[in-house]
Design a protein around this motif. Structure first.
Motif, PDB file in Angstrom:
ATOM      1  N   PRO A 113      19.126   4.202  23.532  1.00  0.00           N
ATOM      2  CA  PRO A 113      20.439   4.431  22.905  1.00  0.00           C
ATOM      3  C   PRO A 113      21.065   3.182  22.312  1.00  0.00           C
ATOM      4  O   PRO A 113      21.778   3.256  21.314  1.00  0.00           O
ATOM      5  CB  PRO A 113      21.286   4.971  24.064  1.00  0.00           C
ATOM      6  CG  PRO A 113      20.313   5.552  25.021  1.00  0.00           C
ATOM      7  CD  PRO A 113      19.091   4.694  24.925  1.00  0.00           C
ATOM      8  N   THR A 144      35.020   8.917  32.424  1.00  0.00           N
ATOM      9  CA  THR A 144      34.099   9.872  33.028  1.00  0.00           C
ATOM     10  C   THR A 144      34.824  10.709  34.079  1.00  0.00           C
ATOM     11  O   THR A 144      35.982  10.451  34.410  1.00  0.00           O
ATOM     12  CB  THR A 144      32.912   9.140  33.692  1.00  0.00           C
ATOM     13  OG1 THR A 144      33.398   8.336  34.782  1.00  0.00           O
ATOM     14  CG2 THR A 144      32.204   8.232  32.691  1.00  0.00           C
ATOM     15  N   THR A 157      27.269   7.102  19.370  1.00  0.00           N
ATOM     16  CA  THR A 157      26.239   7.129  20.413  1.00  0.00           C
ATOM     17  C   THR A 157      26.775   6.542  21.715  1.00  0.00           C
ATOM     18  O   THR A 157      27.312   5.426  21.739  1.00  0.00           O
ATOM     19  CB  THR A 157      24.999   6.322  19.983  1.00  0.00           C
ATOM     20  OG1 THR A 157      24.480   6.856  18.764  1.00  0.00           O
ATOM     21  CG2 THR A 157      23.918   6.371  21.058  1.00  0.00           C
ATOM     22  N   ASP A 186      31.320  14.329  31.038  1.00  0.00           N
ATOM     23  CA  ASP A 186      29.932  14.452  31.492  1.00  0.00           C
ATOM     24  C   ASP A 186      28.907  13.944  30.490  1.00  0.00           C
ATOM     25  O   ASP A 186      27.710  14.241  30.616  1.00  0.00           O
ATOM     26  CB  ASP A 186      29.630  15.917  31.829  1.00  0.00           C
ATOM     27  CG  ASP A 186      30.502  16.430  32.974  1.00  0.00           C
ATOM     28  OD1 ASP A 186      30.752  15.658  33.916  1.00  0.00           O
ATOM     29  OD2 ASP A 186      30.943  17.598  32.911  1.00  0.00           O
ATOM     30  N   LEU A 187      29.326  13.183  29.497  1.00  0.00           N
ATOM     31  CA  LEU A 187      28.372  12.633  28.536  1.00  0.00           C
ATOM     32  C   LEU A 187      27.463  11.615  29.210  1.00  0.00           C
ATOM     33  O   LEU A 187      27.861  10.933  30.155  1.00  0.00           O
ATOM     34  CB  LEU A 187      29.110  11.987  27.375  1.00  0.00           C
ATOM     35  CG  LEU A 187      29.886  12.927  26.447  1.00  0.00           C
ATOM     36  CD1 LEU A 187      30.502  12.141  25.295  1.00  0.00           C
ATOM     37  CD2 LEU A 187      28.982  14.033  25.905  1.00  0.00           C
ATOM     38  N   ARG A 188      26.239  11.519  28.713  1.00  0.00           N
ATOM     39  CA  ARG A 188      25.247  10.597  29.256  1.00  0.00           C
ATOM     40  C   ARG A 188      24.735   9.682  28.143  1.00  0.00           C
ATOM     41  O   ARG A 188      24.886   9.990  26.960  1.00  0.00           O
ATOM     42  CB  ARG A 188      24.078  11.382  29.874  1.00  0.00           C
ATOM     43  CG  ARG A 188      24.473  12.196  31.102  1.00  0.00           C
ATOM     44  CD  ARG A 188      24.826  11.286  32.265  1.00  0.00           C
ATOM     45  NE  ARG A 188      25.208  12.019  33.466  1.00  0.00           N
ATOM     46  CZ  ARG A 188      26.443  12.307  33.789  1.00  0.00           C
ATOM     47  NH1 ARG A 188      27.435  11.951  32.978  1.00  0.00           N
ATOM     48  NH2 ARG A 188      26.730  12.959  34.902  1.00  0.00           N
ATOM     49  N   GLY A 190      22.841   8.168  25.235  1.00  0.00           N
ATOM     50  CA  GLY A 190      22.057   8.842  24.211  1.00  0.00           C
ATOM     51  C   GLY A 190      22.769  10.033  23.595  1.00  0.00           C
ATOM     52  O   GLY A 190      22.425  10.456  22.488  1.00  0.00           O
ATOM     53  N   ASP A 191      23.753  10.604  24.311  1.00  0.00           N
ATOM     54  CA  ASP A 191      24.562  11.678  23.722  1.00  0.00           C
ATOM     55  C   ASP A 191      25.395  11.098  22.575  1.00  0.00           C
ATOM     56  O   ASP A 191      25.674   9.893  22.536  1.00  0.00           O
ATOM     57  CB  ASP A 191      25.487  12.304  24.764  1.00  0.00           C
ATOM     58  CG  ASP A 191      24.734  13.114  25.818  1.00  0.00           C
ATOM     59  OD1 ASP A 191      23.580  13.490  25.537  1.00  0.00           O
ATOM     60  OD2 ASP A 191      25.294  13.354  26.906  1.00  0.00           O
ATOM     61  N   VAL A 192      25.802  11.970  21.661  1.00  0.00           N
ATOM     62  CA  VAL A 192      26.572  11.523  20.490  1.00  0.00           C
ATOM     63  C   VAL A 192      27.852  12.346  20.382  1.00  0.00           C
ATOM     64  O   VAL A 192      27.817  13.579  20.519  1.00  0.00           O
ATOM     65  CB  VAL A 192      25.743  11.677  19.194  1.00  0.00           C
ATOM     66  CG1 VAL A 192      26.551  11.198  17.996  1.00  0.00           C
ATOM     67  CG2 VAL A 192      24.439  10.889  19.295  1.00  0.00           C
TER      68      VAL A 192
END
Length: 305
Positions: A113, A144, A157, A186-188, A190-192
Motif C-alpha cells: 500500500p 478507527t 489509499t 474498519d478500513l485496513r 490497502g483499502d481506498v
C-alpha cells in the motif's frame, strides 16, 4: 500536519524491522541485501560458484529502511519494514541470480500500500537486491473503531500502521478525515476511500498541507475535517467545516476537488486562515471563522460575557 519530500532507501539486511514527515512523492530504495561487496574479479567463475551454493541467496526475512546515503529513514513508519518483511518472507529464500524469482519479489513490493511505483531495480552481489521506488506519503489520518488512528495518502489509499493519536508528520499533526460516524472505522491497509464526502475532506487536507507552513500548522493545532455538506455549500450552508482545538470552528465552503465558478479560490481561503492564526499570536482569540468570502469573517471570543 502535512508531509515533506525526500529520497530514501529501503534495505533488507539485519533483523526485520517512524514517525512521518510532510511532502509529496518520495523516491526510495527497497533493498534486500545481506552480504558484503565483491570485487569485480573472475566474474564467470563467481557466477558458477554462486549457482551451485547458497552464497547468492537473498534472505527475504530481513528488511530495514535506509536513506540513499545509508542512514535510517526514520520518517517512514518503522512498522512498514516489518509489514513488508512478513510478506516477502512468505516467498522463502530467493537466488539473486534468478530473474523470475526477483520479479515475484518486485511484484510483492510494488503491491504494498505504501509503494506508489517501482522505478528501477538492480542486483547487489552476492545476495542483495535493490529497487528504487516511489512511496505514497500520508496527508491525513482516520479514526478507527478502538479510538486509534490510521494514515491515508493523497490518492485515498490507507497505509499500514496504527497510532494512539493523530500522528505527527513533518511540522504538525495529520488532520483527521471526518465525520467520525463509524464509516471509516474498519478500513485496513490497502483499502481506498470511496465516498465523496471523505474524498472531499481528503482534498481539504491536501490543500491545507500545500498552503500552510509548519509554523502555521503548529499554531493551528489538530484539525477534524467534516465535508459531509461540502457539496451543499451556499450562502446559508457553510459546507465543509474544520473543527480546531479550543472549540474553534472554520466554515470552508466547497472542497478544492469540487470547486465551482464563483467559489473563492482555495489559496484565498487559507490566506484568511493565516491571518486568523496571526490574530491568535497577537493575543486575541476567536471561535468562528468564515473563509468563504473575499473578506474573511471572524467572530472574536467574548471573554467578558
Amino acid at each position: 500536519m502535512r508531509p515533506r519530500r525526500g529520497t530514501r532507501a529501503l534495505r533488507t539486511r539485519g533483523a526485520p524491522g517512524g514517525s512521518p514527515q510532510r511532502g509529496g512523492r518520495v523516491p526510495v530504495w527497497v533493498v534486500l541485501s545481506l552480504g558484503g561487496v565483491l570485487l569485480a574479479v573472475g566474474l564467470k567463475a563467481l557466477f558458477e560458484h554462486f549457482s551451485a551454493s547458497d552464497a547468492a541467496r537473498i534472505d527475504t526475512r530481513r528488511v530495514a529502511i535506509e536513506s540513499a546515503e545509508g542512514n535510517r529513514a526514520d520518517w517512514i513508519p518503522e512498522g512498514w519494514s516489518a509489514w513488508l518483511a512478513a510478506r516477502l518472507a512468505a516467498h522463502g529464500p530467493v537466488s539473486s541470480l534468478d530473474r523470475e524469482a526477483r520479479g515475484v519479489l518486485t511484484a510483492e513490493i510494488e503491491a504494498s500500500p505504501f509503494v506508489r511505483s517501482v522505478i528501477s531495480e538492480r542486483v547487489l552481489w552476492p545476495d542483495g537486491f535493490a529497487l528504487e521506488v516511489e512511496l505514497r506519503q500520508p496527508v491525513a489520518s482516520l479514526r478507527t473503531r478502538d479510538g486509534r488512528f490510521r494514515i491515508v495518502a493523497a490518492d485515498g489509499t490507507v497505509l499500514p500502521g496504527l497510532w494512539p493519536t493523530p500522528p505527527e508528520y513533518a511540522d504538525g499533526v495529520l488532520p483527521v478525515v471526518g465525520p467520525n460516524d463509524g464509516a471509516l472505522y474498519d478500513l485496513r491497509p490497502g483499502d481506498v476511500l470511496a465516498e465523496e464526502r471523505h474524498l472531499d475532506a481528503l482534498s481539504v487536507a491536501v490543500s491545507l498541507g500545500a498552503h500552510l507552513s509548519g509554523e502555521e500548522s503548529r499554531c493551528l493545532g489538530p484539525v477534524l475535517i467534516d465535508a459531509e455538506l461540502a457539496r451543499a455549500s451556499s450562502v446559508a450552508e457553510p459546507g465543509t467545516r474544520l473543527f480546531l482545538e479550543d472549540r474553534r470552528l472554520v466554515f470552508f465552503g466547497r472542497a478544492p476537488r469540487e470547486a465551482r465558478p464563483g467559489e473563492l479560490p482555495e489559496a484565498h481561503k487559507w490566506a484568511h486562515l493565516r491571518r486568523a492564526i496571526d490574530v491568535l499570536g497577537e493575543g486575541a482569540d476567536w471561535d468562528l471563522l468564515d473563509v468563504r468570502w473575499d473578506r474573511g469573517r471572524i467572530r472574536y471570543r467574548d471573554w467578558a460575557g
